[in-house]
Design an enzyme around this catalytic site. Sequence first.
Site, short mmCIF file in Angstrom:
data_model
loop_
_atom_site.label_atom_id
_atom_site.label_comp_id
_atom_site.label_asym_id
_atom_site.label_seq_id
_atom_site.Cartn_x
_atom_site.Cartn_y
_atom_site.Cartn_z
N ASN A 16 0.82 -1.22 0.00
CA ASN A 16 0.00 0.00 0.00
C ASN A 16 0.85 1.26 0.00
O ASN A 16 0.49 2.27 -0.62
CB ASN A 16 -0.94 -0.01 1.22
CG ASN A 16 -1.99 -1.10 1.10
OD1 ASN A 16 -2.79 -1.11 0.17
ND2 ASN A 16 -2.01 -2.02 2.04
N HIS A 19 0.44 -9.78 -5.50
CA HIS A 19 1.28 -10.59 -4.61
C HIS A 19 1.69 -11.91 -5.24
O HIS A 19 2.35 -12.72 -4.58
CB HIS A 19 0.52 -10.92 -3.32
CG HIS A 19 0.14 -9.73 -2.49
ND1 HIS A 19 1.02 -8.71 -2.20
CD2 HIS A 19 -1.02 -9.43 -1.85
CE1 HIS A 19 0.40 -7.82 -1.42
NE2 HIS A 19 -0.82 -8.23 -1.21
N SER A 56 3.39 10.58 1.32
CA SER A 56 3.64 9.15 1.47
C SER A 56 4.14 8.80 2.87
O SER A 56 4.61 7.68 3.09
CB SER A 56 4.67 8.68 0.43
OG SER A 56 4.22 8.96 -0.89
N MET A 67 -0.76 8.76 5.34
CA MET A 67 -1.51 7.62 4.82
C MET A 67 -2.51 7.07 5.85
O MET A 67 -3.60 6.64 5.49
CB MET A 67 -0.54 6.52 4.38
CG MET A 67 0.22 6.85 3.12
SD MET A 67 1.22 5.46 2.55
CE MET A 67 -0.05 4.22 2.22
N LYS A 78 1.73 0.00 11.92
CA LYS A 78 2.91 0.70 12.41
C LYS A 78 3.82 1.18 11.29
O LYS A 78 4.30 2.31 11.31
CB LYS A 78 3.71 -0.20 13.36
CG LYS A 78 3.14 -0.34 14.75
CD LYS A 78 4.12 -1.08 15.66
CE LYS A 78 3.62 -1.12 17.09
NZ LYS A 78 4.60 -1.82 17.97
N GLY A 79 4.09 0.31 10.34
CA GLY A 79 4.98 0.67 9.24
C GLY A 79 6.39 0.95 9.68
O GLY A 79 7.06 1.85 9.16
#
Length: 305
Positions: free
Chosen positions: A73, A121, A239, A244, A262-263
């Site tokens: 994403n 994917h 970004s 986001m 969390k990223g």
Amino acid sequence: MSGYEEERRKREKIVAGLHERASKMTPAELIFKYKGIVYPTVLCSEATFQAMETLKAREDDVLIMTYPKCGTNWSIQILNEILTAIHNKEPTKAFGTLEFGKPETFEQLNQMPSPRLLASHVTYGNTPKTFLEKTKILLILRNPKDTAVSFFHFTNKNPVLPTYESWDLFLRDFINGNVIFGSYFDYHLEWDKHIDDGNILALTFEDMKEDLPAQVRKICEFYGLTLTEEQIKLVQEKSTFAFMKEKYATTHGKMGDVFMRKGEVGDWKSLFTEAQSKEMDAMFEKHLAGTKLGEMMSYGKYCTY
């Protein structure tokens, strides 16, 4: 009605239908196998995989390939902002990754205008051949420990995916390749065999976190696009995880927190025991150490205490 509001309502309607369908299924019914790989029944189907082959690639398509929870994403958001800056309009996008669509989606995508921003994917072998022959592909990598932890939280919070009673049980399936979308190691080994084909740019989640503007420049050079420094700065601002997360709260409703948890780099330390860490180290050493993609991941830097 704003574009975000319209997108949110459309998405919520679709997601509600998927959740309702999943609620009526047993755990065993939530998954199926296609060509030896496990997929989520509610999101994928054999008919969709077969119909994917009818999607006609274009030279100006942007196709993002990732193993789940490796920055899909985030990459879509980055490329969306790059293409919007270049063309002064948002690119055509599918709902989710290509394999999540219904069979008729691909005929619709064939009729939609360029530029098209697509993601998937699936493995190299299951990627429509027309894209392997005609399109430049962006491959995003992420270290296996952070991938596994993110995957565990995602599958347990997403109502259409199978859940696990414990992290230990999930990690066992992850290491053995028994999770949806198959083995992390097999996925990357297959792409590694083709990394020098000339139409694939591989970037890492970790490098993107460390210096996103530098990675944006690499992407632009790869696709033959030109952005000003001001435009690159704007891509970076739109970004960030904070931007986001706020956007997803609007467009994805309650599912926003599922997609935007969390990223972070290094979150694996919150769940891995020392024994589990060593087991993953051994798997990486056996399968990916010494490969080009394995070297790119800087495993020693990001996966040791």
